[in-house]
Design an enzyme around this catalytic site. Structure first.
Site, short mmCIF file in Angstrom:
data_model
loop_
_atom_site.label_atom_id
_atom_site.label_comp_id
_atom_site.label_asym_id
_atom_site.label_seq_id
_atom_site.Cartn_x
_atom_site.Cartn_y
_atom_site.Cartn_z
N ARG A 119 -41.23 -70.44 -5.07
CA ARG A 119 -40.12 -69.80 -5.79
C ARG A 119 -39.89 -70.48 -7.14
O ARG A 119 -39.96 -71.70 -7.25
CB ARG A 119 -38.85 -69.89 -4.94
N ARG A 163 -32.44 -77.29 5.24
CA ARG A 163 -31.65 -76.07 5.02
C ARG A 163 -31.86 -75.07 6.16
O ARG A 163 -30.94 -74.37 6.56
CB ARG A 163 -32.01 -75.44 3.67
P1 AMP Z 1 -28.22 -70.69 -1.86
O1 AMP Z 1 -28.62 -70.46 -3.26
O2 AMP Z 1 -27.36 -69.59 -1.30
O3 AMP Z 1 -29.40 -71.02 -0.98
O4 AMP Z 1 -27.28 -71.98 -1.86
C1 AMP Z 1 -27.75 -73.24 -2.31
C2 AMP Z 1 -26.87 -74.35 -1.77
O5 AMP Z 1 -25.53 -74.17 -2.21
C3 AMP Z 1 -26.78 -74.41 -0.25
O6 AMP Z 1 -27.85 -75.12 0.35
C4 AMP Z 1 -25.44 -75.11 -0.07
O7 AMP Z 1 -25.57 -76.50 -0.32
C5 AMP Z 1 -24.61 -74.53 -1.19
N1 AMP Z 1 -23.88 -73.30 -0.76
C6 AMP Z 1 -24.07 -72.02 -1.23
N2 AMP Z 1 -23.22 -71.18 -0.65
C7 AMP Z 1 -22.48 -71.93 0.21
C8 AMP Z 1 -21.43 -71.64 1.11
N3 AMP Z 1 -20.95 -70.39 1.28
N4 AMP Z 1 -20.91 -72.67 1.85
C9 AMP Z 1 -21.35 -73.94 1.70
N5 AMP Z 1 -22.35 -74.28 0.87
C10 AMP Z 1 -22.90 -73.29 0.13
#
Ligand code: AMP
Length: 206
Positions: A119, A163
Protein backbone atom coordinates in the site's frame (compact mmCIF):
# COMPACT_ATOMS: atom_id res chain seq x y z
CA UNK A 1 -17.48 0.31 6.80
CA UNK A 2 -16.29 -2.61 8.88
CA UNK A 3 -13.43 -4.96 8.13
CA UNK A 4 -9.81 -5.53 8.99
CA UNK A 5 -7.09 -3.02 8.18
CA UNK A 6 -6.28 -3.21 4.48
CA UNK A 7 -9.59 -4.84 3.52
CA UNK A 8 -10.33 -2.01 1.11
CA UNK A 9 -12.71 0.00 3.32
CA UNK A 10 -11.21 3.34 2.37
CA UNK A 11 -11.21 2.54 -1.34
CA UNK A 12 -14.83 1.37 -1.35
CA UNK A 13 -15.88 4.24 0.90
CA UNK A 14 -14.55 6.70 -1.69
CA UNK A 15 -16.52 5.01 -4.47
CA UNK A 16 -19.70 5.10 -2.40
CA UNK A 17 -19.13 8.68 -1.29
CA UNK A 18 -18.87 9.82 -4.91
CA UNK A 19 -21.89 7.79 -5.96
CA UNK A 20 -24.09 8.86 -3.06
CA UNK A 21 -22.82 12.45 -2.81
CA UNK A 22 -22.03 12.22 0.89
CA UNK A 23 -18.68 12.65 2.68
CA UNK A 24 -16.54 9.84 3.99
CA UNK A 25 -15.41 10.32 7.55
CA UNK A 26 -12.24 8.39 8.21
CA UNK A 27 -11.04 8.63 11.78
CA UNK A 28 -7.69 7.23 10.63
CA UNK A 29 -7.29 10.12 8.14
CA UNK A 30 -8.36 12.68 10.75
CA UNK A 31 -5.87 11.30 13.27
CA UNK A 32 -3.04 11.14 10.70
CA UNK A 33 -3.71 14.79 9.79
CA UNK A 34 -3.60 15.68 13.50
CA UNK A 35 -0.26 13.89 13.87
CA UNK A 36 1.11 15.65 10.79
CA UNK A 37 -0.02 19.05 12.08
CA UNK A 38 1.36 18.37 15.56
CA UNK A 39 -1.92 19.18 17.34
CA UNK A 40 -2.56 18.03 20.91
CA UNK A 41 -4.79 15.23 19.57
CA UNK A 42 -2.01 14.21 17.19
CA UNK A 43 0.58 14.15 19.96
CA UNK A 44 -1.69 11.96 22.07
CA UNK A 45 -2.61 9.62 19.20
CA UNK A 46 0.79 9.09 17.57
CA UNK A 47 2.23 6.44 19.90
CA UNK A 48 -0.91 4.29 19.76
CA UNK A 49 -1.07 4.52 15.98
CA UNK A 50 2.60 3.69 15.49
CA UNK A 51 2.19 0.62 17.70
CA UNK A 52 -0.95 -0.51 15.85
CA UNK A 53 -3.15 -0.03 18.91
CA UNK A 54 -6.46 1.79 19.15
CA UNK A 55 -6.33 5.44 20.17
CA UNK A 56 -8.32 5.97 23.42
CA UNK A 57 -12.07 6.33 22.86
CA UNK A 58 -12.24 9.75 24.52
CA UNK A 59 -9.77 11.19 21.98
CA UNK A 60 -11.32 9.56 18.91
CA UNK A 61 -14.92 10.28 19.82
CA UNK A 62 -14.08 13.95 20.37
CA UNK A 63 -12.59 14.52 16.92
CA UNK A 64 -15.24 12.34 15.30
CA UNK A 65 -18.17 14.26 16.83
CA UNK A 66 -16.56 17.51 15.74
CA UNK A 67 -16.40 16.28 12.16
CA UNK A 68 -19.87 14.76 12.03
CA UNK A 69 -21.46 17.99 13.26
CA UNK A 70 -20.26 19.88 10.17
CA UNK A 71 -22.75 20.98 7.52
CA UNK A 72 -21.73 18.53 4.80
CA UNK A 73 -22.83 15.64 7.03
CA UNK A 74 -26.46 16.80 7.21
CA UNK A 75 -27.62 14.56 4.34
CA UNK A 76 -25.60 11.48 5.28
CA UNK A 77 -22.12 10.07 5.65
CA UNK A 78 -19.97 7.03 5.32
CA UNK A 79 -17.86 6.10 8.32
CA UNK A 80 -14.55 4.45 7.60
CA UNK A 81 -12.80 3.06 10.66
CA UNK A 82 -15.42 4.22 13.17
CA UNK A 83 -16.74 2.66 15.36
CA UNK A 84 -13.79 0.43 16.14
CA UNK A 85 -15.04 -1.25 19.33
CA UNK A 86 -18.28 -1.84 21.21
CA UNK A 87 -17.88 1.20 23.47
CA UNK A 88 -17.63 3.47 20.41
CA UNK A 89 -20.63 1.81 18.74
CA UNK A 90 -22.72 2.31 21.87
CA UNK A 91 -21.57 5.93 22.12
CA UNK A 92 -22.73 6.59 18.53
CA UNK A 93 -26.13 5.11 19.42
CA UNK A 94 -26.23 7.23 22.58
CA UNK A 95 -25.43 10.38 20.56
CA UNK A 96 -28.29 9.58 18.17
CA UNK A 97 -25.96 9.11 15.21
CA UNK A 98 -27.91 6.84 12.91
CA UNK A 99 -26.29 3.98 11.07
CA UNK A 100 -28.45 2.45 8.35
CA UNK A 101 -26.05 -0.25 7.20
CA UNK A 102 -22.86 -1.79 8.51
CA UNK A 103 -20.96 -3.05 5.50
CA UNK A 104 -18.26 -5.54 6.40
CA UNK A 105 -15.55 -6.23 3.86
CA UNK A 106 -14.19 -9.73 4.40
CA UNK A 107 -10.68 -10.84 3.56
CA UNK A 108 -8.19 -13.32 5.04
CA UNK A 109 -5.34 -12.24 7.35
CA UNK A 110 -2.75 -13.73 4.95
CA UNK A 111 -4.09 -11.66 2.05
CA UNK A 112 -4.08 -8.53 4.21
CA UNK A 113 -0.43 -8.90 5.12
CA UNK A 114 0.37 -9.15 1.41
CA UNK A 115 -1.74 -6.13 0.53
CA UNK A 116 -0.65 -3.75 3.25
CA UNK A 117 3.02 -4.08 2.49
CA UNK A 118 2.22 -2.89 -1.07
CA UNK A 119 0.00 0.00 0.00
CA UNK A 120 1.14 3.54 -0.80
CA UNK A 121 -0.53 6.69 0.49
CA UNK A 122 -0.50 10.31 -0.58
CA UNK A 123 0.76 12.42 2.36
CA UNK A 124 -1.21 15.44 1.08
CA UNK A 125 -4.69 14.18 0.08
CA UNK A 126 -4.69 10.69 1.72
CA UNK A 127 -5.58 8.95 -1.58
CA UNK A 128 -4.53 5.30 -1.43
CA UNK A 129 -2.79 3.22 -4.10
CA UNK A 130 -1.30 -0.26 -4.29
CA UNK A 131 1.83 -1.17 -6.21
CA UNK A 132 0.11 -4.25 -7.66
CA UNK A 133 -3.68 -3.94 -7.24
CA UNK A 134 -4.21 -0.22 -7.90
CA UNK A 135 -1.03 1.49 -9.04
CA UNK A 136 -0.88 5.24 -9.66
CA UNK A 137 -0.62 6.45 -13.26
CA UNK A 138 2.89 7.80 -12.62
CA UNK A 139 5.12 5.50 -10.59
CA UNK A 140 5.31 6.61 -6.95
CA UNK A 141 3.26 9.80 -7.50
CA UNK A 142 -0.29 10.70 -6.46
CA UNK A 143 -2.76 10.87 -9.39
CA UNK A 144 -4.60 13.75 -7.76
CA UNK A 145 -1.92 16.09 -6.46
CA UNK A 146 1.37 14.77 -7.82
CA UNK A 147 2.90 14.38 -4.34
CA UNK A 148 5.43 11.60 -3.73
CA UNK A 149 3.58 8.59 -2.25
CA UNK A 150 4.71 7.17 1.10
CA UNK A 151 4.41 3.91 3.07
CA UNK A 152 2.40 4.34 6.23
CA UNK A 153 4.42 3.79 9.43
CA UNK A 154 1.81 1.28 10.61
CA UNK A 155 1.87 -0.74 7.36
CA UNK A 156 5.11 -2.41 8.44
CA UNK A 157 4.77 -6.20 8.84
CA UNK A 158 5.02 -6.39 12.63
CA UNK A 159 2.58 -3.54 13.17
CA UNK A 160 0.17 -5.05 10.65
CA UNK A 161 0.05 -8.26 12.70
CA UNK A 162 -0.67 -6.22 15.84
CA UNK A 163 -3.45 -4.31 14.05
CA UNK A 164 -4.99 -7.59 12.91
CA UNK A 165 -4.94 -8.91 16.47
CA UNK A 166 -6.65 -5.70 17.64
CA UNK A 167 -9.20 -6.04 14.84
CA UNK A 168 -10.16 -9.60 15.80
CA UNK A 169 -10.34 -8.82 19.51
CA UNK A 170 -12.05 -5.43 19.47
CA UNK A 171 -13.61 -4.58 16.12
CA UNK A 172 -14.85 -7.91 14.78
CA UNK A 173 -17.43 -8.27 17.60
CA UNK A 174 -19.18 -5.25 16.02
CA UNK A 175 -20.41 -7.57 13.26
CA UNK A 176 -22.60 -9.38 15.80
CA UNK A 177 -23.65 -6.06 17.29
CA UNK A 178 -24.97 -4.77 13.95
CA UNK A 179 -26.24 -8.19 12.88
CA UNK A 180 -28.48 -8.27 15.93
CA UNK A 181 -29.82 -4.87 14.81
CA UNK A 182 -30.48 -6.27 11.31
CA UNK A 183 -27.96 -3.85 9.75
CA UNK A 184 -25.04 -6.10 8.76
CA UNK A 185 -24.14 -6.75 5.12
CA UNK A 186 -20.97 -8.68 4.27
CA UNK A 187 -19.04 -8.63 1.02
CA UNK A 188 -15.92 -10.63 0.13
CA UNK A 189 -12.98 -8.80 -1.37
CA UNK A 190 -11.01 -11.53 -3.10
CA UNK A 191 -10.73 -10.57 -6.77
CA UNK A 192 -9.51 -6.99 -6.72
CA UNK A 193 -11.01 -3.53 -6.41
CA UNK A 194 -13.44 -3.54 -9.35
CA UNK A 195 -15.09 -6.83 -8.39
CA UNK A 196 -15.28 -5.74 -4.79
CA UNK A 197 -16.94 -2.48 -5.87
CA UNK A 198 -19.47 -4.39 -8.00
CA UNK A 199 -20.23 -6.68 -5.05
CA UNK A 200 -20.61 -3.72 -2.68
CA UNK A 201 -23.01 -1.87 -5.00
CA UNK A 202 -25.04 -5.03 -5.57
CA UNK A 203 -25.22 -5.80 -1.85
CA UNK A 204 -26.41 -2.24 -1.15
CA UNK A 205 -28.82 -2.26 -4.08
CA UNK A 206 -27.38 0.92 -5.66
P1 AMP B 1 -7.05 3.28 9.87
O1 AMP B 1 -6.52 4.23 8.86
O2 AMP B 1 -8.55 3.28 9.96
O3 AMP B 1 -6.47 1.90 9.70
O4 AMP B 1 -6.55 3.80 11.29
C1 AMP B 1 -5.18 3.93 11.60
C2 AMP B 1 -4.98 3.97 13.10
O5 AMP B 1 -5.68 5.08 13.65
C3 AMP B 1 -5.51 2.76 13.86
O6 AMP B 1 -4.59 1.67 13.88
C4 AMP B 1 -5.74 3.35 15.23
O7 AMP B 1 -4.52 3.50 15.93
C5 AMP B 1 -6.25 4.74 14.91
N1 AMP B 1 -7.73 4.77 14.78
C6 AMP B 1 -8.46 5.04 13.64
N2 AMP B 1 -9.77 5.03 13.90
C7 AMP B 1 -9.88 4.72 15.23
C8 AMP B 1 -10.97 4.55 16.10
N3 AMP B 1 -12.25 4.67 15.68
N4 AMP B 1 -10.71 4.23 17.40
C9 AMP B 1 -9.45 4.12 17.86
N5 AMP B 1 -8.37 4.26 17.09
C10 AMP B 1 -8.57 4.57 15.78
Amino acid sequence: MLGPPGAGKGTQAQVLATKLGVPTISTGDILRAAVKNGTSVGLEAKGYMDRGELVPDSVVIGVFLDRVSQDDCKTGYIFDGMPRNLAQAKELDRQGIQIDTALSIEISDAEIEKRLTGRRVCPDCAETFHVEFGPPKKDGMCDRCDAVLIIREDDKAETVRQRLAVYHAETEPLKDYYKSQGKLITVENINGIDEATAAVLKALGI
